[in-house]
Every structure is written in structure tokens, then in C-alpha cells.
Motif scaffolding. Structure first.
Motif, PDB file in Angstrom:
ATOM      1  N   ASN A  38     -27.530  14.170  74.345  1.00 47.72           N
ATOM      2  CA  ASN A  38     -28.110  13.735  75.630  1.00 47.72           C
ATOM      3  C   ASN A  38     -27.094  12.917  76.432  1.00 47.72           C
TER       4      ASN A  38
ATOM      5  N   ASP B 262     -28.715  14.481  68.307  1.00 44.03           N
ATOM      6  CA  ASP B 262     -29.526  14.738  69.496  1.00 44.03           C
ATOM      7  C   ASP B 262     -29.252  13.683  70.578  1.00 44.03           C
TER       8      ASP B 262
ATOM      9  N   ALA C 178     -31.667  15.981  80.028  1.00 42.82           N
ATOM     10  CA  ALA C 178     -31.061  15.151  78.968  1.00 42.82           C
ATOM     11  C   ALA C 178     -31.595  13.716  79.046  1.00 42.82           C
TER      12      ALA C 178
ATOM     13  N   HIS D  31     -44.016  16.377  70.202  1.00 41.04           N
ATOM     14  CA  HIS D  31     -43.640  17.083  68.978  1.00 41.04           C
ATOM     15  C   HIS D  31     -44.789  17.922  68.459  1.00 41.04           C
TER      16      HIS D  31
ATOM     17  N   ILE E 109     -30.178  11.872  56.313  1.00 41.28           N
ATOM     18  CA  ILE E 109     -31.360  12.543  56.849  1.00 41.28           C
ATOM     19  C   ILE E 109     -31.513  12.229  58.335  1.00 41.28           C
TER      20      ILE E 109
ATOM     21  N   PRO F 272     -29.425  14.292  62.228  1.00 38.11           N
ATOM     22  CA  PRO F 272     -29.828  15.145  63.362  1.00 38.11           C
ATOM     23  C   PRO F 272     -30.336  14.356  64.566  1.00 38.11           C
TER      24      PRO F 272
ATOM     25  N   LEU G  56     -41.858  16.346  59.805  1.00 38.49           N
ATOM     26  CA  LEU G  56     -40.506  15.821  59.519  1.00 38.49           C
ATOM     27  C   LEU G  56     -40.483  14.310  59.703  1.00 38.49           C
TER      28      LEU G  56
ATOM     29  N   TYR H  68     -43.952  19.588  77.685  1.00 38.94           N
ATOM     30  CA  TYR H  68     -43.897  20.599  76.616  1.00 38.94           C
ATOM     31  C   TYR H  68     -43.543  19.970  75.263  1.00 38.94           C
TER      32      TYR H  68
ATOM     33  N   TRP I  99     -35.231  13.291  77.742  1.00 40.80           N
ATOM     34  CA  TRP I  99     -35.356  13.148  76.284  1.00 40.80           C
ATOM     35  C   TRP I  99     -34.735  11.833  75.799  1.00 40.80           C
TER      36      TRP I  99
ATOM     37  N   PHE J 137     -38.709   4.817  72.032  1.00 40.73           N
ATOM     38  CA  PHE J 137     -39.013   4.682  70.597  1.00 40.73           C
ATOM     39  C   PHE J 137     -38.340   3.426  70.030  1.00 40.73           C
TER      40      PHE J 137
ATOM     41  N   SER K 226     -36.280   8.628  73.361  1.00 43.02           N
ATOM     42  CA  SER K 226     -35.673   8.021  72.162  1.00 43.02           C
ATOM     43  C   SER K 226     -35.467   6.526  72.378  1.00 43.02           C
TER      44      SER K 226
ATOM     45  N   LYS L 227     -24.186  14.940  77.794  1.00 41.65           N
ATOM     46  CA  LYS L 227     -24.551  15.809  78.920  1.00 41.65           C
ATOM     47  C   LYS L 227     -24.652  15.007  80.220  1.00 41.65           C
TER      48      LYS L 227
HETATM   49  C1  CIS Z   1     -38.492  13.127  64.470  1.00 42.71           C
HETATM   50  C2  CIS Z   1     -38.221  13.601  63.117  1.00 42.71           C
HETATM   51  C3  CIS Z   1     -37.201  12.848  62.358  1.00 42.71           C
HETATM   52  C4  CIS Z   1     -36.819  13.508  61.079  1.00 42.71           C
HETATM   53  C5  CIS Z   1     -35.390  13.362  60.714  1.00 42.71           C
HETATM   54  C6  CIS Z   1     -34.922  14.294  59.649  1.00 42.71           C
HETATM   55  C7  CIS Z   1     -35.055  15.746  59.864  1.00 42.71           C
HETATM   56  C8  CIS Z   1     -34.170  16.330  60.894  1.00 42.71           C
HETATM   57  C9  CIS Z   1     -34.741  17.525  61.628  1.00 42.71           C
HETATM   58  C10 CIS Z   1     -34.316  17.643  63.048  1.00 42.71           C
HETATM   59  C11 CIS Z   1     -35.182  16.936  64.031  1.00 42.71           C
HETATM   60  C12 CIS Z   1     -34.368  15.981  64.838  1.00 42.71           C
HETATM   61  C13 CIS Z   1     -35.113  15.508  65.999  1.00 42.71           C
HETATM   62  C14 CIS Z   1     -34.729  16.250  67.250  1.00 42.71           C
HETATM   63  C15 CIS Z   1     -35.670  16.842  67.976  1.00 42.71           C
HETATM   64  C16 CIS Z   1     -35.337  17.553  69.267  1.00 42.71           C
HETATM   65  O1  CIS Z   1     -35.731  18.899  69.171  1.00 42.71           O
HETATM   66  C17 CIS Z   1     -36.077  16.914  70.412  1.00 42.71           C
HETATM   67  C18 CIS Z   1     -35.852  17.672  71.711  1.00 42.71           C
HETATM   68  O2  CIS Z   1     -34.502  17.697  71.999  1.00 42.71           O
HETATM   69  C19 CIS Z   1     -34.177  18.053  73.349  1.00 42.71           C
HETATM   70  C20 CIS Z   1     -32.703  17.793  73.524  1.00 42.71           C
HETATM   71  O3  CIS Z   1     -32.451  16.409  73.394  1.00 42.71           O
HETATM   72  O4  CIS Z   1     -34.498  19.424  73.554  1.00 42.71           O
HETATM   73  C21 CIS Z   1     -34.177  19.841  74.912  1.00 42.71           C
HETATM   74  C22 CIS Z   1     -34.639  21.278  75.078  1.00 42.71           C
HETATM   75  O5  CIS Z   1     -36.015  21.337  74.958  1.00 42.71           O
HETATM   76  C23 CIS Z   1     -32.685  19.717  75.156  1.00 42.71           C
HETATM   77  O6  CIS Z   1     -31.976  20.574  74.300  1.00 42.71           O
HETATM   78  C24 CIS Z   1     -32.265  18.280  74.920  1.00 42.71           C
HETATM   79  O7  CIS Z   1     -30.869  18.170  74.910  1.00 42.71           O
HETATM   80  S1  CIS Z   1     -29.997  18.153  76.262  1.00 42.71           S
HETATM   81  O8  CIS Z   1     -30.862  18.283  77.404  1.00 42.71           O
HETATM   82  O9  CIS Z   1     -29.262  16.897  76.237  1.00 42.71           O
HETATM   83  O10 CIS Z   1     -29.108  19.257  76.109  1.00 42.71           O
HETATM   84  N1  CIS Z   1     -35.606  15.553  70.570  1.00 42.71           N
HETATM   85  C25 CIS Z   1     -36.397  14.483  70.341  1.00 42.71           C
HETATM   86  O11 CIS Z   1     -37.562  14.592  70.056  1.00 42.71           O
HETATM   87  C26 CIS Z   1     -35.712  13.125  70.512  1.00 42.71           C
HETATM   88  C27 CIS Z   1     -36.014  12.135  69.458  1.00 42.71           C
HETATM   89  C28 CIS Z   1     -35.682  12.365  68.089  1.00 42.71           C
HETATM   90  C29 CIS Z   1     -36.252  11.352  67.094  1.00 42.71           C
HETATM   91  C30 CIS Z   1     -36.079   9.849  67.358  1.00 42.71           C
HETATM   92  C31 CIS Z   1     -36.454   8.921  66.275  1.00 42.71           C
HETATM   93  C32 CIS Z   1     -37.472   9.333  65.272  1.00 42.71           C
HETATM   94  C33 CIS Z   1     -37.582   8.315  64.205  1.00 42.71           C
HETATM   95  C34 CIS Z   1     -37.621   8.797  62.850  1.00 42.71           C
HETATM   96  C35 CIS Z   1     -36.925   7.863  61.930  1.00 42.71           C
HETATM   97  C36 CIS Z   1     -37.745   7.212  60.923  1.00 42.71           C
HETATM   98  C37 CIS Z   1     -37.067   6.113  60.192  1.00 42.71           C
HETATM   99  C38 CIS Z   1     -35.983   5.411  60.948  1.00 42.71           C
HETATM  100  C39 CIS Z   1     -35.797   4.043  60.588  1.00 42.71           C
HETATM  101  C40 CIS Z   1     -35.584   3.077  61.510  1.00 42.71           C
HETATM  102  C41 CIS Z   1     -35.594   3.347  62.908  1.00 42.71           C
HETATM  103  C42 CIS Z   1     -34.448   2.712  63.603  1.00 42.71           C
HETATM  104  C43 CIS Z   1     -34.184   3.223  64.934  1.00 42.71           C
HETATM  105  C44 CIS Z   1     -32.823   2.913  65.446  1.00 42.71           C
HETATM  106  C45 CIS Z   1     -32.621   1.530  65.701  1.00 42.71           C
HETATM  107  C46 CIS Z   1     -31.671   1.225  66.713  1.00 42.71           C
HETATM  108  C47 CIS Z   1     -31.488  -0.220  66.894  1.00 42.71           C
HETATM  109  C48 CIS Z   1     -31.025  -0.695  68.173  1.00 42.71           C
END
Ligand code: CIS
Length: 209
Positions: free
Chosen positions: A52, A48, A93, A140, A41, A44, A147, A207, A96, A103, A100, A55
Motif C-alpha cells: 500500500n 500488504d 491503496a 473480510h 505468520i 503477509p 485466518l 467489498y 486499505w 486497526f 490497517s 503504491k
Molecule cells: C487478517 C488475517 C491475519 C492472518 C495472518 C496470517 C495468514 C496470512 C494470510 C494472508 C492474509 C494477509 C492479510 C491481507 C489481506 C488482503 O487481502 C487485504 C486486501 O488487500 C488489498 C491490498 O492492500 O487488496 C486490494 C485489492 O482488493 C489491493 O490489492 C490492495 O493493495 S494495493 O491497492 O496497494 O495494490 N488487506 C487487508 O485486509 C489489510 C489488513 C491486513 C491485516 C491487518 C492486521 C490483522 C491482525 C492480525 C494479527 C493478530 C495478532 C497480531 C498481534 C499484535 C498486533 C500488533 C499490530 C502492530 C502493532 C504496531 C504498533 C505500532
């Protein structure tokens, strides 16, 4: 934990400039941590993050001398892209990516600060939610926030997460937390410096996705 300590971020020099190459080298290991979380899960999120990093690296590789620091990279794109900037290239890139990273920083800091759900101390929902609220939630929309809520229930137990970070070895919780504390020193300094660049250059966008 071994995983974290093997790929430390660089200590910043007095001018707090973040050198692009060492920063990219260090962040490129972070997506691997999502493999420690078990369920696909989270794939994705990993995709992402990798997107980043790829890029930013692609832009850096076109002229490593010119883009020696992250600030130089943003300044060059600002000059080249005119009114499209900052919603372009490595600037977008990194915008964003820094969220993360923030976070992860807040999540890990909350763990080492001992914040926990007293009735379920082996869950990490309190820590994960804190990271999310501080770093990502405001960017978000409703759907992605739902999600996140769903993903929270797939999060691993703290003991399993710490074991995975220690490459599967059974290490005492306090020993793990001490290593995370050490990792956070340079990691947090790098992230704070990147946030300062965006703030000084007025490069952040508000945004929602
Ligand atoms: C957040 C929801 C999580 C749900 C996961 C499952 C469902 C999956 C559905 C897909 C959603 C995935 C999240 C991505 C969202 C992106 O839309 C968003 C925006 O992206 C950016 C691109 O990066 O959009 C831009 C355009 O507007 C560009 O396209 C850009 O890309 S570029 O410029 O490079 O081309 N991105 C985000 O919001 C980034 C963050 C995503 C979520 C981060 C973490 C959320 C945490 C949820 C997890 C919960 C449990 C996890 C358990 C433990 C956490 C451990 C963490 C890691 C530990 C590391 C230790 C060192």
C-alpha cells in the motif's frame, strides 16, 4: 517504545489537511513493528502494508507539487480515472492502508485504556480483536476471518510486545503505556482526517476479500 516515539506523526494544522510526504515518512516505519511480533505468520500482513505504502509513494513521486496533500491526490485521481475511481491507484491503496492503521489505532488505544482479559492479563487477544472488529472484519470474508482467529493464537504476550517496542529494554509497563498514549494523539488525528476525506469524497468501498 523508543520505536514509536522516534517516528511520530505530524500534528495537523487547523485545516486538518494531511500532507502526503510527512504522512508517508511516518507510515513507512510501521511495517517494522511487525518484526517485533516474532512469528513469520505475520509476514503477509507486513507485505500488504508495504505494498500500500509503495503504491501511494509511486503516485506521489510522479508529481509531489500536485499531490502535496492526500486530499489533492484523491481529487486528482478522481479527475483522471473517471468511472474506475475509487477502485484505482493510490486511492485504493490508501483505502486499505487506512483500515490497517485504524486497526493499529484501536488496538493500541484499547491497550492504554487498560482493557484486558481479567483471567489472562498478559494476553492481548481482547485488544487485538477489538481492533480487528472495528477496522477490518466487515471487509473480510469467512476465510480471512478464520485466518485472523488462527493468527490471534500466535500473538505475543503483552510484556514481550512492549519490550520489543522498547528496543528490547526492560521498561515498566505504565511507562510504555504513557508513551503509546502520547504517540496516539497525532496518530489518531491523522487517521481520523484520512477517514474524513474518504467519507466527504464518498471514496470508500464495501467489498470483501
Ligand atoms: C487478517 C488475517 C491475519 C492472518 C495472518 C496470517 C495468514 C496470512 C494470510 C494472508 C492474509 C494477509 C492479510 C491481507 C489481506 C488482503 O487481502 C487485504 C486486501 O488487500 C488489498 C491490498 O492492500 O487488496 C486490494 C485489492 O482488493 C489491493 O490489492 C490492495 O493493495 S494495493 O491497492 O496497494 O495494490 N488487506 C487487508 O485486509 C489489510 C489488513 C491486513 C491485516 C491487518 C492486521 C490483522 C491482525 C492480525 C494479527 C493478530 C495478532 C497480531 C498481534 C499484535 C498486533 C500488533 C499490530 C502492530 C502493532 C504496531 C504498533 C505500532
Amino acid at each position: 517504545m523508543a520505536l514509536l516515539m522516534e517516528h511520530q506523526f505530524r500534528q495537523l494544522s487547523a485545516d486538518r489537511q494531511v500532507e502526503t510526504r510527512p504522512f508517508l515518512d511516518a507510515v513507512s516505519y510501521l511495517p517494522l513493528f511487525f518484526d517485533c511480533l516474532g512469528p513469520t505468520i505475520f509476514a503477509p500482513i507486513k507485505v500488504d502494508l508495504i505494498g500500500n505504502i509503495t503504491k501511494i509513494k509511486a503516485v506521489y513521486d510522479t508529481n509531489p507539487g500536485r499531490y502535496k496533500t492526500l486530499q489533492q491526490l484523491l481529487e486528482a485521481e478522481k479527475e483522471m480515472c473517471g468511472s474506475e475511481w475509487p477502485r484505482v491507484g493510490a486511492t485504493l491503496a490508501l483505502m486499505w492502508l487506512k483500515r490497517s492503521l485504524k486497526f493499529i489505532q484501536i488496538f493500541l488505544q484499547s491497550l492504554v485504556d487498560g482493557e484486558k482479559d481479567q483471567s489472562n492479563p498478559n494476553l492481548m487477544r481482547v485488544n487485538i480483536t477489538k481492533g480487528y472488529d472495528v477496522a477490518l472484519k466487515r471487509y473480510h470474508g469467512w476465510f480471512v476471518q478464520q485466518l485472523f482467529k488462527a493468527a490471534l493464537y500466535a500473538a505475543p504476550y503483552k510484556s514481550d510486545f512492549l519490550k520489543a517496542l522498547s528496543k528490547g529494554r526492560d521498561v515498566k509497563e505504565e511507562e510504555c503505556l504513557e508513551k503509546i498514549r502520547k504517540f496516539l494523539i497525532n496518530f489518531s488525528a491523522n487517521i481520523d482526517a484520512v477517514y474524513d476525506i474518504y467519507s466527504r469524497m464518498n471514496a470508500d468501498l464495501d467489498y470483501k476479500v
